[in-house]
Design a protein around this motif. Structure first.
Motif, short mmCIF file in Angstrom:
data_model
loop_
_atom_site.label_atom_id
_atom_site.label_comp_id
_atom_site.label_asym_id
_atom_site.label_seq_id
_atom_site.Cartn_x
_atom_site.Cartn_y
_atom_site.Cartn_z
N LEU A 46 0.83 -1.21 0.00
CA LEU A 46 0.00 0.00 0.00
C LEU A 46 0.86 1.25 0.00
O LEU A 46 2.02 1.24 0.41
CB LEU A 46 -0.93 0.01 1.21
CG LEU A 46 -0.30 0.09 2.60
CD1 LEU A 46 -0.25 1.52 3.12
CD2 LEU A 46 -1.02 -0.82 3.59
N PHE A 47 0.24 2.35 -0.46
CA PHE A 47 0.84 3.67 -0.41
C PHE A 47 -0.20 4.65 0.11
O PHE A 47 -1.39 4.56 -0.22
CB PHE A 47 1.31 4.13 -1.79
CG PHE A 47 2.68 3.61 -2.16
CD1 PHE A 47 3.79 4.44 -2.12
CD2 PHE A 47 2.84 2.29 -2.55
CE1 PHE A 47 5.05 3.96 -2.47
CE2 PHE A 47 4.08 1.80 -2.89
CZ PHE A 47 5.20 2.64 -2.85
N VAL A 48 0.26 5.60 0.93
CA VAL A 48 -0.58 6.72 1.39
C VAL A 48 -0.01 8.00 0.80
O VAL A 48 1.19 8.26 0.89
CB VAL A 48 -0.61 6.81 2.93
CG1 VAL A 48 -1.40 8.05 3.37
CG2 VAL A 48 -1.24 5.55 3.53
N THR A 49 -0.89 8.79 0.18
CA THR A 49 -0.50 10.03 -0.46
C THR A 49 -1.28 11.19 0.13
O THR A 49 -2.50 11.10 0.31
CB THR A 49 -0.78 9.97 -1.98
OG1 THR A 49 -0.11 8.85 -2.54
CG2 THR A 49 -0.32 11.25 -2.67
N TRP A 50 -0.56 12.27 0.45
CA TRP A 50 -1.19 13.51 0.89
C TRP A 50 -1.00 14.58 -0.17
O TRP A 50 0.13 14.83 -0.61
CB TRP A 50 -0.58 14.00 2.21
CG TRP A 50 -0.79 13.07 3.36
CD1 TRP A 50 0.12 12.18 3.86
CD2 TRP A 50 -1.97 12.93 4.15
NE1 TRP A 50 -0.42 11.49 4.92
CE2 TRP A 50 -1.71 11.94 5.12
CE3 TRP A 50 -3.21 13.56 4.13
CZ2 TRP A 50 -2.66 11.54 6.06
CZ3 TRP A 50 -4.16 13.17 5.07
CH2 TRP A 50 -3.88 12.17 6.03
N SER A 85 4.17 9.19 5.80
CA SER A 85 4.05 10.04 4.61
C SER A 85 3.75 11.49 4.99
O SER A 85 4.13 12.42 4.27
CB SER A 85 2.98 9.50 3.66
OG SER A 85 1.72 9.44 4.29
N ALA A 86 3.06 11.70 6.10
CA ALA A 86 2.73 13.06 6.54
C ALA A 86 3.89 13.76 7.22
O ALA A 86 4.08 14.98 7.04
CB ALA A 86 1.54 13.02 7.49
N SER A 93 8.78 19.25 4.39
CA SER A 93 8.72 19.47 5.83
C SER A 93 7.52 18.72 6.40
O SER A 93 6.56 18.43 5.67
CB SER A 93 8.59 20.96 6.14
OG SER A 93 7.41 21.48 5.55
N PRO A 94 7.53 18.38 7.69
CA PRO A 94 6.38 17.68 8.27
C PRO A 94 5.11 18.52 8.15
O PRO A 94 5.13 19.74 8.25
CB PRO A 94 6.78 17.50 9.74
CG PRO A 94 8.28 17.57 9.73
CD PRO A 94 8.64 18.53 8.65
#
Length: 215
Positions: A46-50, A85-86, A93-94
């Protein structure tokens, strides 16, 4: 279950995974307990994207994207990569608390891994790709693009491969000889996206919006 046998997952479950990603980062930002996930677990890469909306409403830009190409428990994996990811994507930057209202979260679960016959044995808009290759000195490189990347960028297959070679860290000339060395794996993805406004409305409707999450 092997990667080849993994099947697409229901959109409703994927959307809840996106909402859970917001739960995770808000809990971390405001130091509250993370709510229990409301979707069934399983084992998937899986991948999480913001993505972050421009404050003037003129589009979105990538804010973080990290995942894992190996299958892992969904409860564990979605929680881990929502946070990583976030807050730990080294390109950015975070994410800060004041940005959360502008965010959209996407979760992509990967399935149907297949070996490509060559570096062009895949379809734009259908397949994500993993490339692996060696340079003349024997140094190894690898990188991946998710199924949506190439079509979103408007690239041809050749342009996508050239970009992915660069993403892998290779800085030499991209020749046909180099491309002929590529070992390509293609895969498909099941994806859903939720923006913060939709997430917040849903959580408030079911009485699970934490008033301490002052986003």
């Amino acid at each position: 279950m092997s990667l080849e046998q993994l099947e697409p997952i229901a959109k409703e479950s994927l959307e809840e995974q996106c909402r859970f990603c917001f739960d995770v980062i808000l809990a971390e930002l405001f130091r509250t307990p993370v709510p229990a996930p409301k979707f069934k677990t399983g084992s998937y890469p899986l991948f999480v994207t913001w993505n972050k909306a421009d404050s003037r409403g003129s589009g979105t830009s990538l804010r973080g994207c990290i995942g894992n190409l190996s299958a892992m428990d969904l409860h564990e994996g979605v929680r881990k990569y929502a946070s990583v990811s976030a807050f730990s994507d080294r390109r950015f930057s975070p994410i800060a608390a004041q940005e959360v209202r502008l965010l959209e979260c996407s979760v992509t679960l990967l399935h149907d891994y297949e070996d490509g016959r060559d570096y062009l044995d895949w379809q734009i808009g259908k397949h994500g790709i993993i490339i692996e290759f060696q340079d003349d000195r024997g140094e190894r490189y690898s990188a991946t693009y998710l199924p949506s990347v190439c079509s979103e960028q408007g690239w041809s297959q050749e342009e996508c491969i050239s970009s992915l070679i660069s993403k892998a860290g290779y800085r030499g000339s991209v020749t046909q000889k180099l491309k002929s060395r590529i070992r390509l794996t293609r895969y498909q993805g099941s994806k859903a996206s939720i923006d913060f406004s939709s997430y917040r409305v849903q959580r408030m409707n079911i009485g699970e919006w934490n008033p301490r999450w002052a986003a």
